[in-house]
Motif scaffolding. Structure first.
Motif, PDB file in Angstrom:
ATOM      1  N   TYR A  41     -16.823   3.968  -6.397  1.00  0.00           N
ATOM      2  CA  TYR A  41     -15.764   4.021  -5.391  1.00  0.00           C
ATOM      3  C   TYR A  41     -16.426   4.139  -4.030  1.00  0.00           C
ATOM      4  O   TYR A  41     -17.419   4.839  -3.868  1.00  0.00           O
ATOM      5  N   VAL A  72      -0.326   8.044   1.669  1.00  0.00           N
ATOM      6  CA  VAL A  72      -1.106   9.108   1.057  1.00  0.00           C
ATOM      7  C   VAL A  72      -0.650  10.449   1.606  1.00  0.00           C
ATOM      8  O   VAL A  72      -0.656  10.678   2.816  1.00  0.00           O
ATOM      9  N   GLU A 122      -6.998   4.658  -4.055  1.00  0.00           N
ATOM     10  CA  GLU A 122      -7.237   3.228  -4.280  1.00  0.00           C
ATOM     11  C   GLU A 122      -5.955   2.426  -4.068  1.00  0.00           C
ATOM     12  O   GLU A 122      -5.965   1.366  -3.416  1.00  0.00           O
ATOM     13  N   ARG A 123      -4.824   2.916  -4.600  1.00  0.00           N
ATOM     14  CA  ARG A 123      -3.532   2.222  -4.410  1.00  0.00           C
ATOM     15  C   ARG A 123      -3.174   2.107  -2.931  1.00  0.00           C
ATOM     16  O   ARG A 123      -2.580   1.128  -2.504  1.00  0.00           O
ATOM     17  N   ALA A 124      -3.547   3.117  -2.162  1.00  0.00           N
ATOM     18  CA  ALA A 124      -3.232   3.121  -0.731  1.00  0.00           C
ATOM     19  C   ALA A 124      -4.177   2.228   0.066  1.00  0.00           C
ATOM     20  O   ALA A 124      -3.957   2.013   1.257  1.00  0.00           O
ATOM     21  N   GLY A 125      -5.235   1.728  -0.577  1.00  0.00           N
ATOM     22  CA  GLY A 125      -6.185   0.870   0.122  1.00  0.00           C
ATOM     23  C   GLY A 125      -7.287   1.640   0.834  1.00  0.00           C
ATOM     24  O   GLY A 125      -8.083   1.049   1.561  1.00  0.00           O
ATOM     25  N   TRP A 126      -7.337   2.955   0.616  1.00  0.00           N
ATOM     26  CA  TRP A 126      -8.371   3.774   1.263  1.00  0.00           C
ATOM     27  C   TRP A 126      -9.700   3.669   0.524  1.00  0.00           C
ATOM     28  O   TRP A 126     -10.752   3.859   1.114  1.00  0.00           O
ATOM     29  N   LYS A 149     -12.725   0.047  -5.566  1.00  0.00           N
ATOM     30  CA  LYS A 149     -13.410   0.346  -6.827  1.00  0.00           C
ATOM     31  C   LYS A 149     -14.139  -0.898  -7.292  1.00  0.00           C
ATOM     32  O   LYS A 149     -13.597  -1.998  -7.241  1.00  0.00           O
ATOM     33  N   ALA A 181      -7.163   7.332  -7.937  1.00  0.00           N
ATOM     34  CA  ALA A 181      -6.195   6.248  -8.154  1.00  0.00           C
ATOM     35  C   ALA A 181      -5.210   6.159  -6.993  1.00  0.00           C
ATOM     36  O   ALA A 181      -4.875   5.051  -6.537  1.00  0.00           O
ATOM     37  N   ARG A 182      -4.760   7.302  -6.510  1.00  0.00           N
ATOM     38  CA  ARG A 182      -3.810   7.316  -5.385  1.00  0.00           C
ATOM     39  C   ARG A 182      -4.466   6.728  -4.131  1.00  0.00           C
ATOM     40  O   ARG A 182      -3.864   5.926  -3.415  1.00  0.00           O
ATOM     41  N   MET A 204       0.834  -1.192   0.000  1.00  0.00           N
ATOM     42  CA  MET A 204       0.000   0.000   0.000  1.00  0.00           C
ATOM     43  C   MET A 204       0.873   1.248   0.000  1.00  0.00           C
ATOM     44  O   MET A 204       1.888   1.287   0.665  1.00  0.00           O
ATOM     45  N   ASP A 205       0.444   2.228  -0.722  1.00  0.00           N
ATOM     46  CA  ASP A 205       1.166   3.490  -0.800  1.00  0.00           C
ATOM     47  C   ASP A 205       0.762   4.402   0.349  1.00  0.00           C
ATOM     48  O   ASP A 205      -0.353   4.324   0.857  1.00  0.00           O
TER      49      ASP A 205
END
Length: 111
Positions: free
Chosen positions: A74, A4, A49-53, A56, A46-47, A1-2
């Motif tokens: 979302y 944020v 979603e990548r972080a898992g927050w 989608k 997208a950011r 996970m990224d």
């Protein structure tokens, strides 16, 4: 996970989601609510979603019956809802800071 980084744009999108955290949202709805164009909104989504927050999913409708393609929906994940509340609380704390006082304020010079 990224991780944020909570910019003002990210904060605005999170605020929109937290208004009804259980309700899935679609892009055009978020564009209207935030005032962001798609080129600003979708990178934020997208950011997150990548972080898992965000999670989608594709709307489950028959495009022929509704007369449009299925929407990408979302929604906040459980982790995302907690993280969003913490992030916005941090932003609110920063915004409430008193303005710094200028010491030795420069005098206005002759015009």
């Amino acid at each position: 996970m990224d991780e944020v980084r909570v910019t003002l744009a990210v904060a605005a999108v999170l605020k929109a989601f937290l208004e009804d955290a259980a309700e899935p949202r679609y892009g055009y709805d978020l564009m209207r609510q935030t005032g962001f164009a798609s080129g600003k909104l979708y990178p934020v989504l997208a950011r997150l979603e990548r972080a898992g927050w965000l999670v989608k999913e594709i709307e489950s409708v028959d495009p022929a019956l509704v007369g449009r393609p299925a929407r990408r929906l979302y929604r906040l994940s459980a982790e995302g809802a907690d993280a969003a509340e913490r992030a916005l609380a941090g932003v609110n704390d920063l915004v409430r800071l008193p303005a710094p006082r200028l010491v030795g304020r420069p005098e206005a010079g002759p015009a």
